[in-house]
Design a protein around this motif. Sequence first.
Motif, PDB file in Angstrom:
ATOM      1  N   PHE A 181       0.826  -1.202   0.000  1.00 12.61           N
ATOM      2  CA  PHE A 181       0.000   0.000   0.000  1.00 12.61           C
ATOM      3  C   PHE A 181       0.864   1.258   0.000  1.00 12.61           C
ATOM      4  N   ASP A 182       0.449   2.255  -0.764  1.00 11.62           N
ATOM      5  CA  ASP A 182       1.122   3.551  -0.723  1.00 11.62           C
ATOM      6  C   ASP A 182       0.301   4.542   0.096  1.00 11.62           C
ATOM      7  N   TYR A 183      -0.592   4.006   0.909  1.00 10.55           N
ATOM      8  CA  TYR A 183      -1.450   4.789   1.794  1.00 10.55           C
ATOM      9  C   TYR A 183      -1.835   3.894   2.958  1.00 10.55           C
ATOM     10  N   ASP A 184      -2.425   4.469   3.971  1.00 10.98           N
ATOM     11  CA  ASP A 184      -2.897   3.680   5.103  1.00 10.98           C
ATOM     12  C   ASP A 184      -4.333   3.252   4.802  1.00 10.98           C
ATOM     13  N   PRO A 185      -4.578   1.966   4.547  1.00 13.67           N
ATOM     14  CA  PRO A 185      -5.925   1.537   4.180  1.00 13.67           C
ATOM     15  C   PRO A 185      -6.938   1.628   5.326  1.00 13.67           C
ATOM     16  N   ILE A 186      -6.467   1.694   6.549  1.00 12.18           N
ATOM     17  CA  ILE A 186      -7.385   1.855   7.679  1.00 12.18           C
ATOM     18  C   ILE A 186      -7.779   3.330   7.795  1.00 12.18           C
ATOM     19  N   ALA A 187      -6.805   4.222   7.774  1.00  6.00           N
ATOM     20  CA  ALA A 187      -7.080   5.659   7.861  1.00  6.00           C
ATOM     21  C   ALA A 187      -7.681   6.190   6.566  1.00  6.00           C
ATOM     22  N   GLY A 188      -7.392   5.522   5.462  1.00  8.80           N
ATOM     23  CA  GLY A 188      -7.953   5.944   4.182  1.00  8.80           C
ATOM     24  C   GLY A 188      -7.152   7.023   3.487  1.00  8.80           C
ATOM     25  N   GLY A 189      -5.855   7.068   3.704  1.00  3.54           N
ATOM     26  CA  GLY A 189      -5.048   8.058   3.005  1.00  3.54           C
ATOM     27  C   GLY A 189      -3.624   8.107   3.500  1.00  3.54           C
ATOM     28  N   GLN A 190      -2.875   9.047   2.918  1.00  2.00           N
ATOM     29  CA  GLN A 190      -1.502   9.276   3.337  1.00  2.00           C
ATOM     30  C   GLN A 190      -1.424  10.352   4.410  1.00  2.00           C
ATOM     31  N   LYS A 215     -13.557   9.482  13.373  1.00  2.00           N
ATOM     32  CA  LYS A 215     -13.264  10.722  12.664  1.00  2.00           C
ATOM     33  C   LYS A 215     -11.752  10.856  12.592  1.00  2.00           C
ATOM     34  N   ASN A 216     -11.216  11.145  11.391  1.00  2.00           N
ATOM     35  CA  ASN A 216      -9.777  11.331  11.256  1.00  2.00           C
ATOM     36  C   ASN A 216      -9.410  12.343  10.178  1.00  2.00           C
ATOM     37  N   ARG A 217     -10.315  13.305   9.935  1.00  2.00           N
ATOM     38  CA  ARG A 217     -10.042  14.364   8.958  1.00  2.00           C
ATOM     39  C   ARG A 217     -10.324  15.756   9.535  1.00  2.00           C
ATOM     40  N   GLN A 218     -10.755  15.806  10.791  1.00  2.00           N
ATOM     41  CA  GLN A 218     -11.207  17.048  11.398  1.00  2.00           C
ATOM     42  C   GLN A 218     -10.127  18.121  11.468  1.00  2.00           C
ATOM     43  N   CYS A 219      -8.861  17.761  11.467  1.00  2.00           N
ATOM     44  CA  CYS A 219      -7.797  18.770  11.555  1.00  2.00           C
ATOM     45  C   CYS A 219      -7.534  19.446  10.208  1.00  2.00           C
ATOM     46  N   PHE A 220      -8.193  19.004   9.147  1.00  2.00           N
ATOM     47  CA  PHE A 220      -8.002  19.594   7.817  1.00  2.00           C
ATOM     48  C   PHE A 220      -8.763  20.904   7.629  1.00  2.00           C
ATOM     49  N   GLY A 221      -9.772  21.146   8.458  1.00  2.00           N
ATOM     50  CA  GLY A 221     -10.519  22.390   8.315  1.00  2.00           C
ATOM     51  C   GLY A 221     -11.977  22.235   8.680  1.00  2.00           C
ATOM     52  N   ASP A 222     -12.748  23.233   8.283  1.00  2.00           N
ATOM     53  CA  ASP A 222     -14.156  23.290   8.670  1.00  2.00           C
ATOM     54  C   ASP A 222     -15.114  22.719   7.634  1.00  2.00           C
ATOM     55  N   LYS A 244     -15.723  16.481   8.706  1.00  2.00           N
ATOM     56  CA  LYS A 244     -16.395  16.134   9.969  1.00  2.00           C
ATOM     57  C   LYS A 244     -17.058  14.755   9.900  1.00  2.00           C
ATOM     58  N   GLU A 245     -17.082  14.168   8.709  1.00  2.00           N
ATOM     59  CA  GLU A 245     -17.744  12.871   8.530  1.00  2.00           C
ATOM     60  C   GLU A 245     -16.899  11.738   9.091  1.00  2.00           C
ATOM     61  N   ASP A 246     -17.586  10.673   9.463  1.00  2.00           N
ATOM     62  CA  ASP A 246     -16.905   9.467   9.947  1.00  2.00           C
ATOM     63  C   ASP A 246     -16.213   8.735   8.811  1.00  2.00           C
ATOM     64  N   ARG A 247     -15.091   8.145   9.129  1.00  2.00           N
ATOM     65  CA  ARG A 247     -14.490   7.115   8.285  1.00  2.00           C
ATOM     66  C   ARG A 247     -15.202   5.841   8.723  1.00  2.00           C
ATOM     67  N   VAL A 248     -15.714   5.063   7.778  1.00  2.00           N
ATOM     68  CA  VAL A 248     -16.455   3.847   8.099  1.00  2.00           C
ATOM     69  C   VAL A 248     -15.805   2.674   7.383  1.00  2.00           C
ATOM     70  N   LEU A 249     -15.520   1.634   8.143  1.00  2.00           N
ATOM     71  CA  LEU A 249     -14.959   0.395   7.605  1.00  2.00           C
ATOM     72  C   LEU A 249     -15.843  -0.765   8.044  1.00  2.00           C
ATOM     73  N   ILE A 250     -16.167  -1.630   7.113  1.00  2.00           N
ATOM     74  CA  ILE A 250     -16.928  -2.844   7.431  1.00  2.00           C
ATOM     75  C   ILE A 250     -15.949  -4.015   7.386  1.00  2.00           C
ATOM     76  N   ILE A 261     -11.914  -6.381   4.618  1.00  2.00           N
ATOM     77  CA  ILE A 261     -12.261  -5.038   5.073  1.00  2.00           C
ATOM     78  C   ILE A 261     -12.809  -4.272   3.875  1.00  2.00           C
ATOM     79  N   PHE A 262     -13.955  -3.640   4.087  1.00  2.00           N
ATOM     80  CA  PHE A 262     -14.590  -2.848   3.041  1.00  2.00           C
ATOM     81  C   PHE A 262     -14.742  -1.405   3.510  1.00  2.00           C
ATOM     82  N   PRO A 263     -13.963  -0.476   2.953  1.00  2.00           N
ATOM     83  CA  PRO A 263     -14.188   0.930   3.275  1.00  2.00           C
ATOM     84  C   PRO A 263     -15.543   1.372   2.705  1.00  2.00           C
ATOM     85  N   VAL A 264     -16.228   2.233   3.428  1.00  2.00           N
ATOM     86  CA  VAL A 264     -17.500   2.781   2.955  1.00  2.00           C
ATOM     87  C   VAL A 264     -17.230   4.197   2.460  1.00  2.00           C
ATOM     88  N   GLU A 265     -17.586   4.440   1.214  1.00  2.00           N
ATOM     89  CA  GLU A 265     -17.391   5.758   0.612  1.00  2.00           C
ATOM     90  C   GLU A 265     -18.702   6.197  -0.017  1.00  2.00           C
TER      91      GLU A 265
END
Length: 173
Positions: free
Chosen positions: A86-95, A118-125, A130-136, A151-155
């Motif tokens: 992976f060239d990204y974190d598949p749990i966090a959903g990005g680099q 939630k793992n994008r809240q520090c990017f701004g308003d 503010k949405e949840d990262r959801v993994l099944i 593992i299935f990311p929900v997008e």
Amino acid sequence: MKSKLFAALLVFAAGSAFAADPTAPVKEVINVAAGNWAGETASDDDVFSDDRLKRLFSADFAKAYHEASKHPAYDLPEGETTGSPFDYDPIAGGQDGCNFENIRIEDDGDGQVTALFKNRQCFGDDPAYKEDRVLIFHVQTENGRQVIDDIFPVENGNSSSSIKNDLKAIAAQ
């Protein structure tokens, strides 16, 4: 008669107490990933370490990961032959990401466990931040223990590509 009934209930209760918890492997994976994104106190712990692949993931998932790791996303140090596919974190959903907040793990039954955080809240308003990262997580019993098979990311409200299928596609390169 009462003592036999009491003994039977005691055995049943003990068996229930030791029943495998399908959320346990998911909790460990999410906790490790969250630790990797913990700002100044972040760890560098591999969610897909050999130990975790053996303990927390199905044999099929581990095989897919090992095959895909023969095609690492980044150049390897001299002498190494495998690395993260992976060239990204598949749990966090990005680099990039933020501290994991408001982590919830829910047993949805029938081998499905959902992780939300939630793992994008520090990017701004922006509301999207503010949405949840959801993994099944699909969890199954293998050799008497609960393991993650996929593992299935929900997008956009829909489950997207399976991480196991992504690994198999990388291995097929």
